[in-house]
Design a protein around this motif. Structure first.
Motif: not given
Length: 314
Positions: A291-300, A302-314
Motif C-alpha cells: 500500500x505504501x508503494x501504491x501511495x508513493x506512485x500516486x496509484x492510491x 492515503x485515506x483509501x490505503x488506510x481504509x483497506x487496512x481497517x477492512x483487513x483487521x475488521x
C-alpha cells in the motif's frame, strides 16, 4: 489459585488476593477476561471519589486525611494512587504511599500505587478495571488520586462519581480560576493549605468563577471547602460535602447517568485496545509495504490505503 478462589479470598479481605487481581489487570493477563466475568456481579456499590489538582497542592496528604475520616465511619476504603512513568526509562517512583503510612497496618484500607505507563489524562489505562476490582472486593469507598499534570487532567471526571479539585495559595493568579480544563470537572473545590497567606483570595476567585456558571433549578452548585489536610482542619466539612453530593447524585438520577457513561467509555476503551493490538500485529506486514508503494506512485491516496487496512483487521 484459580480465579474463583482469588475472588473469594479478595472478598474475604485478603490484601494479597486483591493485589494479585490488580496485577492481572495491569499486565493484561490471559485470565483477565475470566476475572472480570467473575467479579461483575459483585461490583457497582462503592462510592468512587476522584482527587485531582496540580502538583504540590497536597493530593496525597488529602487522600490520607480522607481515608482516616472514612475509616472513622467504619467504611472499607480502597486507594488507587497514580504516579507518572518516566518517558525515558519507563520506571515510576510510586511514592504516593509514603504519605499514607499511617494506614499501612489497617486491614480496612487497601492502598495501591499505579504507574501511568505512558497513558495521558492523569490516570493509568488500567485504572477503571482496578476500580472495579476494589469495588468487587468489598470497598465501600474507592479514592482515585491522579498524577497531577495540570489543567488538562480531566479523565478522572469520567471515572469518578464525585471529583474533588484541589487548589492551594501561591499556585498562580486569579486568571487560573477562569481557565478551561481542570476546574470545569470539579464537583467540589478544596482550597488546601488554607493556613497559608493568600488562601482567602483563592476562595474568592473560585466563588466568582462559580457564580458565572449558568445553572438550571436543581443543578448541583460546587461547594468551596477550605482545608489544612496535614492537620485535619476542614476535613469533616469536605466529607459532609461529599455526602451531600452523593445524595444529589442519587436523587437527580445523575449517578445512574454517570455510571452508564463510565461503562460505555470502559467498553469503548477495551474495544479500541483490541483493535490497536491488531494494528500492531500488522507492523512489518507485506500489505503495508504494498500500500505504501501504491501511495508513493500516486496509484492510491492515503485515506483509501488506510481504509483497506481497517477492512483487513475488521
Amino acid at each position: 489459585m484459580n480465579v474463583d478462589e482469588l475472588v473469594k479470598r479478595a472478598r474475604d479481605g485478603d490484601p494479597r488476593a486483591v493485589a494479585r487481581m490488580i496485577s492481572l489487570v495491569e499486565n493484561d493477563a490471559p485470565q483477565l477476561q475470566e476475572l472480570m466475568a467473575a467479579i461483575v456481579a459483585h461490583a457497582g456499590t462503592a462510592a468512587v471519589i476522584g482527587i485531582t489538582g496540580s502538583p504540590g497542592v497536597g493530593k496525597s496528604t488529602m487522600t490520607s486525611a480522607l481515608v482516616k475520616a472514612f475509616r472513622a465511619q467504619e467504611r472499607r476504603v480502597g486507594v488507587l494512587a497514580v504516579d507518572p512513568s518516566s518517558p525515558f526509562t519507563g520506571g515510576a517512583l510510586l511514592g504516593d504511599r509514603v504519605r499514607m503510612q499511617d494506614h499501612a497496618m489497617d486491614s480496612g484500607v487497601y492502598i495501591r500505587s499505579m504507574a501511568t505507563r505512558g497513558h495521558l489524562g492523569g490516570l493509568s489505562a488500567a485504572t477503571p478495571q482496578a476500580v472495579r476490582v476494589l469495588d468487587a472486593a468489598g470497598c465501600d469507598v474507592v479514592l482515585v488520586e491522579t498524577v497531577g499534570v495540570g489543567q488538562s487532567e480531566v479523565e478522572v471526571a469520567a471515572l469518578a462519581d464525585t471529583t474533588i479539585v484541589l487548589l492551594a495559595p501561591g499556585m498562580g493568579d486569579g486568571i487560573q480560576a477562569a481557565k478551561a480544563g481542570i476546574l470545569e470537572v470539579g464537583d467540589i473545590f478544596g482550597v488546601n493549605k488554607a493556613d497559608h497567606d493568600g488562601a482567602d483570595h483563592v476562595v474568592r476567585d473560585l466563588k466568582n468563577m462559580t457564580r458565572m456558571v449558568e445553572r438550571d433549578p436543581g443543578d448541583w452548585r460546587q461547594p468551596i471547602v477550605a482545608t489544612v489536610a496535614s492537620t485535619g482542619q476542614g476535613i469533616d466539612d469536605l466529607v459532609d460535602a461529599i455526602s451531600k453530593h452523593r445524595d444529589w447524585l442519587a436523587e437527580s438520577g445523575e449517578l445512574e447517568r454517570r455510571r452508564r457513561a463510565r461503562v460505555r467509555d470502559e467498553i469503548e476503551a477495551l474495544a479500541l485496545a483490541t483493535l490497536r493490538q491488531r494494528f500492531a500485529d500488522l507492523h512489518g506486514d507485506e500489505r503495508l509495504d504494498t500500500l505504501a508503494d501504491k501511495v508513493l506512485l500516486g496509484e492510491l491516496d492515503p485515506y483509501s490505503a488506510a481504509g483497506e487496512i481497517v477492512a483487513a483487521v475488521s
